[in-house]
Each structure stands twice: as structure tokens, then as C-alpha cells.
Design a protein around this motif. Structure first.
Motif, mmCIF file in Angstrom:
data_model
loop_
_atom_site.group_PDB
_atom_site.id
_atom_site.type_symbol
_atom_site.label_atom_id
_atom_site.label_comp_id
_atom_site.label_asym_id
_atom_site.label_seq_id
_atom_site.Cartn_x
_atom_site.Cartn_y
_atom_site.Cartn_z
ATOM 1 N N VAL A 129 0.847 -1.202 0.000
ATOM 2 C CA VAL A 129 0.000 0.000 0.000
ATOM 3 C C VAL A 129 0.881 1.251 0.000
ATOM 4 C CG1 VAL A 129 -1.696 1.327 1.321
ATOM 5 C CG2 VAL A 129 -1.915 -1.165 1.157
ATOM 6 N N LEU A 130 1.928 1.241 0.820
ATOM 7 C CA LEU A 130 2.852 2.378 0.865
ATOM 8 C C LEU A 130 3.634 2.509 -0.437
ATOM 9 C CD1 LEU A 130 4.330 2.114 4.479
ATOM 10 C CD2 LEU A 130 2.736 3.839 3.611
ATOM 11 N N GLU A 131 4.036 1.372 -0.995
ATOM 12 C CA GLU A 131 4.787 1.386 -2.256
ATOM 13 C C GLU A 131 3.988 2.075 -3.358
ATOM 14 O OE1 GLU A 131 5.988 -2.589 -3.278
ATOM 15 O OE2 GLU A 131 6.748 -2.932 -1.244
ATOM 16 N N ASP A 142 7.643 14.386 -7.811
ATOM 17 C CA ASP A 142 7.799 15.009 -6.496
ATOM 18 C C ASP A 142 8.785 14.254 -5.601
ATOM 19 O OD1 ASP A 142 5.733 17.310 -6.336
ATOM 20 O OD2 ASP A 142 4.632 15.659 -7.248
ATOM 21 N N PHE A 143 8.926 12.953 -5.838
ATOM 22 C CA PHE A 143 9.898 12.156 -5.091
ATOM 23 C C PHE A 143 11.027 11.729 -6.022
ATOM 24 C CE2 PHE A 143 6.931 10.275 -1.563
ATOM 25 C CZ PHE A 143 6.785 11.545 -1.026
ATOM 26 N N LYS A 144 12.184 11.498 -5.453
ATOM 27 C CA LYS A 144 13.321 10.999 -6.220
ATOM 28 C C LYS A 144 13.002 9.622 -6.803
ATOM 29 C CE LYS A 144 16.701 13.235 -3.166
ATOM 30 N NZ LYS A 144 17.727 12.990 -2.120
ATOM 31 N N ALA A 145 13.742 9.251 -7.830
ATOM 32 C CA ALA A 145 13.533 7.954 -8.476
ATOM 33 C C ALA A 145 14.207 6.851 -7.660
ATOM 34 C CB ALA A 145 14.081 7.977 -9.900
ATOM 35 N N VAL A 146 13.646 6.601 -6.482
ATOM 36 C CA VAL A 146 14.173 5.555 -5.604
ATOM 37 C C VAL A 146 13.351 4.282 -5.798
ATOM 38 C CG1 VAL A 146 14.994 7.205 -3.891
ATOM 39 C CG2 VAL A 146 12.672 6.301 -3.712
ATOM 40 N N ASP A 147 13.811 3.199 -5.213
ATOM 41 C CA ASP A 147 13.062 1.945 -5.242
ATOM 42 C C ASP A 147 11.935 2.048 -4.207
ATOM 43 O OD1 ASP A 147 12.089 -0.660 -4.914
ATOM 44 O OD2 ASP A 147 14.050 -1.565 -5.295
ATOM 45 N N LEU A 191 10.974 13.190 4.356
ATOM 46 C CA LEU A 191 10.785 13.970 3.137
ATOM 47 C C LEU A 191 12.075 14.644 2.680
ATOM 48 C CD1 LEU A 191 7.265 15.600 3.667
ATOM 49 C CD2 LEU A 191 7.899 13.761 2.093
ATOM 50 N N THR A 192 12.928 15.016 3.617
ATOM 51 C CA THR A 192 14.217 15.603 3.245
ATOM 52 C C THR A 192 15.035 14.622 2.418
ATOM 53 O OG1 THR A 192 14.285 17.015 5.209
ATOM 54 C CG2 THR A 192 16.389 16.552 4.134
ATOM 55 N N GLY A 193 14.896 13.344 2.738
ATOM 56 C CA GLY A 193 15.659 12.331 2.022
ATOM 57 C C GLY A 193 15.053 11.896 0.704
ATOM 58 N N ILE A 194 13.724 11.976 0.566
ATOM 59 C CA ILE A 194 13.078 11.376 -0.603
ATOM 60 C C ILE A 194 12.585 12.391 -1.631
ATOM 61 C CG2 ILE A 194 10.683 11.303 0.242
ATOM 62 C CD1 ILE A 194 10.550 8.418 -0.867
ATOM 63 N N ARG A 195 12.441 13.640 -1.247
ATOM 64 C CA ARG A 195 11.925 14.619 -2.196
ATOM 65 C C ARG A 195 12.913 14.896 -3.322
ATOM 66 N NH1 ARG A 195 8.680 18.807 1.615
ATOM 67 N NH2 ARG A 195 6.591 18.147 1.004
ATOM 68 N N ALA A 196 12.366 15.093 -4.513
ATOM 69 C CA ALA A 196 13.201 15.434 -5.659
ATOM 70 C C ALA A 196 13.871 16.781 -5.400
ATOM 71 C CB ALA A 196 12.346 15.499 -6.921
#
Length: 205
Positions: A129-131, A142-147, A191-196
Motif C-alpha cells: 500500500v505504501l509502495e 515530487d519524489f526521487k527515483a528511488v526503489d 521527506l528531506t531524504g526522498i523529495r526530488a
């Protein structure tokens, strides 16, 4: 008729939590659960095939369905608001069901089959659900291209660490955190870590 069926099933679940909490998973029997619920033992098997199924049924709706509901209710809001709602929901869920949480945490360590079932049918579904939410935010830029699989488990881990500290290690005896401030800072760190890097406000801002 449906109301009676739902009520009887919940009656068995509530009784199971009490019996499991007192005697553990191994020590509890369906006969004792039936006695605690005030029903015949055969009635239990109309709803659950095994004792393990009873235990797993206790966690799934609480963990997975409440997360889905939280995300639906937070749709269209800012990422800060969405993540705040998710974390607050998880912490409230644990507080309201602490006996069940402790029971699952303890029994999963000693029963590999129970652990595998819980991981597959509850944890993996909740992470999924989170994924989906994270993947949508990545697609929107809005988010970085992370896994998303890693990002979802990072969020679960952040919240889980504080649940472990407070509810299982009784860490409040040493350091106590204000819950609102805790949630605010966890959201900010995440959010500091994942935001684009080029993020300029995004959804709901």
C-alpha cells in the motif's frame, strides 16, 4: 443474520486475544478460546480453520485496511499531511492494540510458519500500500527515483523503531518524546531524504 455472524466472529477474536495474552500461542487451545467467548468449540471452526488462522485474522484488518483508509482520507493533501496521517495512524493503532502487538512480536520469534504467514499476508500487503503511494509520487516528479520497496520499508522502519523503544523496551523511562513533535520530525527527516531536488511545492501546497 449478518449482524449476528459478524458479532460472533468478533466475539471469538476478542476472546482469543485475552487467552493468547495469558497463555501464549502454544499454551492456548481452541477449547479455552471457546469457553472465554461463551460459544461451543465447534462454533470457532465455522469461522477459522486453525488456531493460527485466528491469530493472523486479528492483525490483518487492523494493519492493512486502516492504512488504506488513511491514504484514501488523505488523498489530495500535501505529502506532509499524508505522512503525518500515516504515522499517527500507525502509532494509535499500536496503542489501541498493544496486547495483540506484543503477542505477535513474541510468538513470531518462535513460530517460523506463523512469522512467514504474518510477513506475507500482513506486512507485505501493508508495505505494498505504501509502495503504491510512493510510486505515484515518483511518477509525478515530487519524489526521487528511488526503489519504492526500499522507501516504504524505510518509513516502516522509522516508525517501528520508536514503537519498539516505547512499547517493548519501555524506553520512556530513559527518554520520553512528545508524540506530535516526534511525528513532525520523522516526516521532515523522511521527506528531506526522498523529495526530488527540484521540488517546488507539489501536491496540496
Amino acid at each position: 443474520m449478518d449482524r449476528v455472524i459478524i458479532s460472533r466472529e468478533q466475539q471469538i477474536k476478542d476472546a482469543a486475544i485475552r487467552v493468547f495474552s495469558k497463555k501464549g500461542f502454544n499454551g492456548a487451545t481452541t477449547k479455552e478460546i471457546a469457553r472465554e467467548a461463551g460459544v461451543a468449540e465447534g462454533t470457532i471452526f465455522r469461522y477459522f480453520r486453525t488456531k493460527k488462522d485466528i491469530l493472523l485474522s486479528l492483525a490483518g484488518p487492523y494493519i492493512v485496511e486502516s492504512l488504506k483508509t488513511t491514504l484514501i482520507n488523505a488523498a489530495g493533501k500535501s505529502d506532509e499531511a499524508v505522512l503525518t496521517s500515516i504515522i499517527k495512524n500507525r502509532l494509535e493503532l499500536i496503542k489501541e492494540n498493544i496486547d495483540l502487538a506484543r503477542l505477535l512480536f513474541t510468538e513470531a520469534q518462535f513460530h517460523p510458519e506463523l512469522r512467514e504467514n504474518f510477513t506475507e499476508n500482513v506486512v507485505m500487503r501493508a508495505a505494498g500500500v505504501l509502495e503504491k503511494y510512493i510510486d505515484e509520487r515518483i511518477s509525478s516528479g515530487d519524489f526521487k527515483a528511488v526503489d519504492p520497496r526500499i522507501a516504504s520499508r524505510a518509513l516502516i522502519g522509522m516508525v517501528g523503531a520508536f514503537v519498539l523503544w516505547k512499547e517493548f523496551l519501555l524506553g520512556d523511562k530513559y527518554i520520553s518524546f512528545d508524540e506530535d513533535e516526534l511525528i513532525k520530525q520523522l516526516v521532515d527527516i523522511y521527506l528531506t531524504g526522498i523529495r526530488a531536488e527540484e521540488w517546488e511545492g507539489g501536491m496540496g501546497s
